[in-house]
Design a protein around this motif. Structure first.
Motif, PDB file in Angstrom:
ATOM      1  N   TYR A 198       0.835  -1.191   0.000  1.00 17.25           N
ATOM      2  CA  TYR A 198       0.000   0.000   0.000  1.00 17.25           C
ATOM      3  C   TYR A 198       0.869   1.240   0.000  1.00 17.25           C
ATOM      4  O   TYR A 198       1.941   1.271   0.609  1.00 17.25           O
ATOM      5  N   LYS A 199       0.406   2.275  -0.662  1.00 12.14           N
ATOM      6  CA  LYS A 199       1.101   3.548  -0.632  1.00 12.14           C
ATOM      7  C   LYS A 199       0.860   4.180   0.727  1.00 12.14           C
ATOM      8  O   LYS A 199      -0.204   4.010   1.315  1.00 12.14           O
ATOM      9  N   PRO A 200       1.834   4.921   1.251  1.00 15.46           N
ATOM     10  CA  PRO A 200       1.608   5.560   2.541  1.00 15.46           C
ATOM     11  C   PRO A 200       0.503   6.606   2.436  1.00 15.46           C
ATOM     12  O   PRO A 200       0.346   7.254   1.407  1.00 15.46           O
ATOM     13  N   ILE A 201      -0.234   6.761   3.512  1.00 14.44           N
ATOM     14  CA  ILE A 201      -1.324   7.737   3.533  1.00 14.44           C
ATOM     15  C   ILE A 201      -0.703   9.122   3.645  1.00 14.44           C
ATOM     16  O   ILE A 201       0.140   9.364   4.517  1.00 14.44           O
ATOM     17  N   PRO A 202      -1.081  10.051   2.769  1.00 14.13           N
ATOM     18  CA  PRO A 202      -0.488  11.390   2.841  1.00 14.13           C
ATOM     19  C   PRO A 202      -0.941  12.110   4.100  1.00 14.13           C
ATOM     20  O   PRO A 202      -2.022  11.865   4.630  1.00 14.13           O
ATOM     21  N   ALA A 203      -0.080  13.004   4.591  1.00 14.19           N
ATOM     22  CA  ALA A 203      -0.393  13.783   5.784  1.00 14.19           C
ATOM     23  C   ALA A 203      -1.550  14.724   5.468  1.00 14.19           C
ATOM     24  O   ALA A 203      -1.698  15.170   4.329  1.00 14.19           O
ATOM     25  N   PRO A 204      -2.380  15.025   6.473  1.00 16.81           N
ATOM     26  CA  PRO A 204      -3.486  15.947   6.215  1.00 16.81           C
ATOM     27  C   PRO A 204      -2.961  17.329   5.853  1.00 16.81           C
ATOM     28  O   PRO A 204      -1.885  17.732   6.287  1.00 16.81           O
ATOM     29  N   ALA A 205      -3.720  18.049   5.071  1.00 14.63           N
ATOM     30  CA  ALA A 205      -3.312  19.385   4.638  1.00 14.63           C
ATOM     31  C   ALA A 205      -3.307  20.329   5.834  1.00 14.63           C
ATOM     32  O   ALA A 205      -4.174  20.243   6.693  1.00 14.63           O
ATOM     33  N   PRO A 206      -2.330  21.231   5.906  1.00 15.32           N
ATOM     34  CA  PRO A 206      -2.288  22.164   7.026  1.00 15.32           C
ATOM     35  C   PRO A 206      -3.397  23.196   6.919  1.00 15.32           C
ATOM     36  O   PRO A 206      -3.941  23.441   5.848  1.00 15.32           O
ATOM     37  N   ALA A 207      -3.730  23.814   8.057  1.00 20.13           N
ATOM     38  CA  ALA A 207      -4.743  24.856   8.072  1.00 20.13           C
ATOM     39  C   ALA A 207      -4.216  26.084   7.338  1.00 20.13           C
ATOM     40  O   ALA A 207      -3.010  26.242   7.137  1.00 20.13           O
ATOM     41  N   VAL A 208      -5.109  26.990   6.948  1.00 27.88           N
ATOM     42  CA  VAL A 208      -4.716  28.178   6.191  1.00 27.88           C
ATOM     43  C   VAL A 208      -3.743  29.033   6.996  1.00 27.88           C
ATOM     44  O   VAL A 208      -2.769  29.552   6.459  1.00 27.88           O
ATOM     45  N   ALA A 209      -3.982  29.132   8.300  1.00 28.03           N
ATOM     46  CA  ALA A 209      -3.082  29.937   9.139  1.00 28.03           C
ATOM     47  C   ALA A 209      -1.681  29.336   9.153  1.00 28.03           C
ATOM     48  O   ALA A 209      -0.676  30.055   9.180  1.00 28.03           O
ATOM     49  N   GLN A 210      -1.596  28.025   9.139  1.00 30.83           N
ATOM     50  CA  GLN A 210      -0.290  27.365   9.121  1.00 30.83           C
ATOM     51  C   GLN A 210       0.401  27.554   7.778  1.00 30.83           C
ATOM     52  O   GLN A 210       1.608  27.664   7.716  1.00 30.83           O
TER      53      GLN A 210
END
Length: 186
Positions: free
Chosen positions: A109-121
């Motif tokens: 399986y491909k690794p699960i991508p990290a969640p997208a950062p918040a707009v402020a980040q």
């Protein structure tokens, strides 16, 4: 193409008067009886692959270019365990295939991508990003704030000043001291 014979069902009750051909006496690679596929066999006389015709009374289909092959209409008996034969054939095919062509039995399986950062980040991280003119984004933000700071300061100063002169006609005077109304005694 008009002269080509259409393969049909063997409807003859004739056979070649030989003993029935037992699949257990043949090499496993000389016949195909996989479920869902056309049953076929390598004719023991001419070694060409022919269909096995019939549902209960199995026979090798008539064949031969100029003269009828002696293996035509040979009775065939399936006296083997088809599932065991199929498993052995699958294993032989898998072993004959080069290792680099085989698929891995393990699923990768491909690794699960990290969640997208918040707009402020994203804005905080973007300080390292260089705009087209080469200045850092944080510097541009500071410059924009500095250019509007004096205008904001001037507006605040003007608001704080008491208007000079009289109040507009017909209007009550503007109080210059803070009023502290008292409650009436009831």
């Amino acid at each position: 193409m008009a002269n080509r014979k259409r393969p049909g069902r063997t409807r003859t009750k004739r056979n070649n008067r030989r003993e029935p051909l037992l699949l257990s006496t043949l090499a496993p690679e000389d016949f195909n009886v996989r479920p869902g596929e056309t049953k076929s066999i390598a004719c023991p006389d001419c070694r060409t692959w022919r269909r096995i015709m019939g549902d209960t009374d199995l026979k090798i289909r008539e064949h031969g270019e100029d003269a009828l092959c002696p293996g035509s209409n040979q009775a065939v008996v399936i006296d083997i365990d088809v599932r065991r034969w199929q498993a052995r054939q699958d294993r032989l095919l898998r072993d004959a295939m080069p290792q680099e062509n085989r698929r891995s039995a393990r699923q990768h399986y491909k690794p699960i991508p990290a969640p997208a950062p918040a707009v402020a980040q994203i804005a905080a991280k973007s300080t390292a990003v260089e705009p087209g003119d080469g200045r850092a984004l944080w510097l541009l933000r500071e410059m924009k704030w500095a250019s509007t700071e004096s205008a904001v300061s001037d507006t605040d100063t003007r608001r704080a000043k008491v208007p000079a002169g009289d109040a507009p006609l017909g209007a009550p005077p503007v109080p210059l001291t803070t009023l502290h109304p008292k409650r009436r005694a009831s």
